[in-house]
Design an enzyme around this catalytic site. Structure first.
Site, PDB file in Angstrom:
ATOM      1  CD  GLU A   8      -3.165   0.620   2.088  1.00  0.00           C
ATOM      2  OE1 GLU A   8      -3.510  -0.567   2.199  1.00  0.00           O
ATOM      3  OE2 GLU A   8      -3.710   1.546   2.700  1.00  0.00           O
ATOM      4  CG  ASP A 108      -2.432  -1.333   5.224  1.00  0.00           C
ATOM      5  OD1 ASP A 108      -1.329  -1.918   5.176  1.00  0.00           O
ATOM      6  OD2 ASP A 108      -2.575  -0.122   5.458  1.00  0.00           O
ATOM      7  CE1 TYR A 316      -3.303  -1.505   8.623  1.00  0.00           C
ATOM      8  CE2 TYR A 316      -5.448  -2.426   9.149  1.00  0.00           C
ATOM      9  CZ  TYR A 316      -4.658  -1.591   8.380  1.00  0.00           C
ATOM     10  OH  TYR A 316      -5.221  -0.871   7.380  1.00  0.00           O
TER      11      TYR A 316
END
Ligand SMILES: [Zn+2]
Ligand SMILES: [Zn+2]
Length: 749
Positions: A8, A108, A316
């Site tokens: 990303e 992600d 995350y």
């Protein structure tokens, strides 16, 4: 065989390449986009490339950009077009795609990330339809997780991506239609347009409603009685058994009886033990709420958390989950943190016979709760990044610690026949609190007291108090409230709040609506309640989750949202004039700084076409009275006319504090002030010239903040269209160019 890995962001690409190649990757560039290349264990060529968030953005075709020719309502049914967000990335992707046999989407793992991956895939497959495609999923950019994810890839989740695209479409349509309608109706176009959005408007309404509640609040007086006591040499306070007297006479009567006493008697002592369980693991909402107590804005905290994730330090940060899954090895996670300044605490936690983690209410399967994944040291991170890392580490430590145990002592005292109560708190065991010191310490010592003991009474006094209105939202509290009401998602809430600040709708850390924010919110609330109430937005969020679960579709949900918007627009258009008038009047009141000395009309602060702030008469063009204004700082009218020239007197709130002066720069009352200001500027220029430019730059502190990454969220779509599509010229006869820019007056005195 050639493998193309798409992540990303560039920084994630670099890290993935370094982990998979064990540091042997080489960097090249295609179309100025960095590409990380290496040979894997089987001798395959691998290229890793990072995107810059979304590859495409949605917008309306350019022929619909004229705000005055296109009826906002006509936009509702127009299908948006995809615009390349970063053309050089698309160029690089095309070239890499031609050489690739297999493509790994490593963006992600969430709704937005899946959509970004699908966008990249669209470019790749156009160029190379035969490429094999897989998807990797990981929750931390650590060697273990990355190797495991690449060893067992999965398939791209098109339903999840469709949910993300649905939100893009709906937010574009709602944002563009409502923003244009409200801005045009209230003649606020150009850079000062009034933005309206599916999530931002109900969020703004929360702030405005609370402010109205605060203003309508009528404080009620009440009284408290307190006794200052001492046992031997230790002092303590006792509160009258009637915690709150609603009538002053009653408080005074009790005070009169107690006041004469020099001594009190302990009538009873009770000790109760209370256990406090450790807090739940962090999800995005609770993390942002905690970060807000570090005096950090939600969007800043989120940017930092994403940085820490991309560098492998934490897992995350976009997650709803508050339960650690069985795959998370608590002991190994703690052991990894031995190489941090928290080593001593870590050893204490590892010394427990068994490790148990606290559990929250939400158990989701996408990502684990936010937890540390790699050791860090204060020297390796910028100071605010370190504070966020420390918060995440300490929270993790607290969740695997034990209960805090507290003794609460209540002693009843007889003072002149009145009952007073002294309370003490003492930790038997601070438990998890010793690892998580973000709470005020509730320790309140009380001397040892036993029934029948006599204590010295030094003073008894009355406190005159009144009830307080509800507290304003902090960013953390507002995010929690949005979460509770289903407004926005874990990934968008902080960007929505930031947008309300950026549009000048709210201000302050204890959040207050501005006049503009109130004007827009109350007009919408009065005429189109649906737009400001959370229900409709929460329904749409729910529908998007159904799409992600494969139980609904983009076409169905977008279609329904278009119907909702059509019926809202019917109402708004019917009441167009009333809405426009209400907002205009509210804005004018907010911006009025005084009376025109020429015609008696209002002098209003406004912006020129070049976006310069100035003050002008509301009766333009009949009256041409105008004044330059300082470009920075808040300005308020003082409601006074200058004695020398009859122009309004104003207050300026700037970094240097509050200053009051006549708005007319040519007024004799300003002569001295302006002369001082000119003198000061000349001195500063002379000093700067003498010093030379270089040393000044070298002395400057190193910048702490990194350049801000481009927000990946599409939440800005509405405002973006509003801004970009703004008209080139104002619809009315243009006002005479504003006077030259006013200087910033120096602090007086
Ligand atoms: Zn005038
Ligand atoms: Zn004056």
């Amino acid at each position: 065989m050639t493998l193309l890995i798409i992540s990303e962001k560039e920084i994630a690409a670099r890290r993935i390449a370094s982990i998979l190649s064990r540091g042997t990757d080489k960097r090249t560039h295609i179309a100025r986009v960095p590409v990380h290349e290496f040979l894997d264990d089987q001798g395959h060529e691998v290229a890793v490339v990072g995107l810059q968030g979304h590859v495409f953005n949605l917008d309306y075709p350019s022929h619909l950009n004229n705000w005055f020719k296109i009826n906002p309502r006509d936009l509702i049914d127009v299908p948006p077009v995809k615009v390349e967000e970063a053309p050089h990335i698309v160029t690089a992707l095309r070239q890499l795609a031609r050489e690739a046999d297999e493509v790994v989407i490593a963006t992600d793992y969430d709704r937005e990330g899946e959509l970004i991956g699908v966008e990249a895939l669209q470019v790749v497959l156009e160029e190379n339809p035969k490429a094999k495609v897989v998807r990797t999923r990981f929750s931390a950019l650590t060697p273990e997780e990355v190797h495991a994810a690449f060893a067992s890839p999965v398939e791209v989740d098109h339903a999840l991506a469709a949910a993300g695209e649905t939100r893009q479409v709906i937010d574009l349509v709602w944002g563009a239609v409502l923003t244009r309608f409200i801005s045009i109706t209230s003649s606020r176009v150009g850079s000062d347009f009034l933005s309206v959005g599916r999530v931002q408007s109900p969020t703004l309404a929360l702030v405005v409603d609370l402010e109205e509640e605060i203003e309508a609040f009528k404080p009620v007086p009440y009284w408290e009685l307190w006794a200052d006591c001492a046992k031997d040499t230790s002092e303590f306070r006792a509160h009258h058994k009637t915690k709150r007297f609603d009538r002053r006479e009653e408080a005074d009567a009790a005070l009169e009886r107690a006041k004469g006493a020099r001594e009190g008697t302990v009538a009873a002592v009770k000790v109760t033990t209370r256990r406090e369980k450790p807090p739940a693991p962090f999800n995005t909402t609770s993390f942002l709420a905690a970060a807000s107590s570090l005096k950090m804005s939600a969007s800043r905290a989120m940017d930092i958390a994403e940085d820490l994730y991309t560098n492998g330090y934490i897992s995350y940060p976009r997650t709803d989950n508050t339960v650690y899954g069985p795959s998370l090895d608590l002991r190994a996670t703690l052991e990894r943190l031995r190489e941090t300044p928290f080593r001593d605490d870590i050893e204490v936690l590892l010394g427990q016979r068994e490790l148990h983690a606290s559990r929250g209410k939400t158990s989701a399967t996408d990502h684990p709760p936010i937890h540390p994944t790699m050791p860090a040291s204060p020297g390796a991170l910028r100071p605010d990044a370190w504070r966020v890392y420390e918060l995440v580490v300490r929270r993790f430590m607290a969740t695997v610690a034990w209960d805090a145990v507290m003794d609460n002592t209540t002693a009843q005292l007889d003072i002149g026949g009145e009952v007073f109560v002294a309370e003490g708190r003492h930790y038997q065991d601070k438990g998890w609190k010793r690892f998580y010191p973000y709470f005020r310490d509730l320790e309140a010592p009380l001397p040892a007291l036993a029934e029948g003991d006599r204590v010295e009474v030094r003073d008894v006094h009355r406190l005159d108090l009144e009830t307080k209105p509800p507290a304003r939202f902090s960013q953390g509290k507002l995010i929690q409230e949005m979460d509770r009401l289903g407004l926005g998602t874990k990934s968008t809430r902080h960007t929505i709040i930031q947008k309300l600040y950026d549009r000048g709708y709210i201000e302050g850390t204890s959040i207050k609506p501005t006049g503009t924010g109130r004007a827009v919110s109350s007009a919408l609330g009065k005429h189109a309640r649906t737009v400001t109430e959370p229900a409709m937005t929460a329904t749409l969020e729910h529908d998007m989750s159904l799409i992600a679960d494969g139980k609904s579709s983009l076409d169905k949900v977008v279609g329904e949202s278009r119907e909702m918007l059509t019926s809202i627009m019917e109402v708004l258009e019917r009441e167009r004039k009333a809405i426009g008038d209400e907002i205009k009047i509210a804005l004018r009141e907010q911006n009025t700084i005084g009376k025109c000395p020429q015609c008696g009309g209002s002098i209003v602060s406004m912006r020129s076409r070049r976006n310069k702030r100035f003050a002008g008469c509301i009766n333009f063009p009949k009256c041409r009275q105008s004044y330059p204004l300082p470009q920075h700082g808040r300005i308020e009218g003082l409601g006074q006319q200058c004695e020398a020239c009859a122009s309004p007197r104003i207050a300026l709130f700037s970094r240097r504090g509050k200053m009051e002066f006549c708005v007319n720069l040519e007024c004799p009352t300003n002569a001295e002030r302006l002369a001082r200001s000119a003198e000061r500027r000349a001195r500063m220029e002379a000093e700067a010239a003498a010093k030379g430019a270089a040393p000044a730059a070298a002395d400057a502190p190193a910048p702490v903040a990194k350049p801000k990454a481009k927000p990946r969220s599409r939440a800005k779509a509405g405002a973006r269209t509003g801004a970009k599509a703004g008209p080139k010229r104002k619809p009315r006869a243009s006002r005479k160019p504003p006077p030259p820019e006013a200087e910033e007056p120096p602090a007086s005195g």
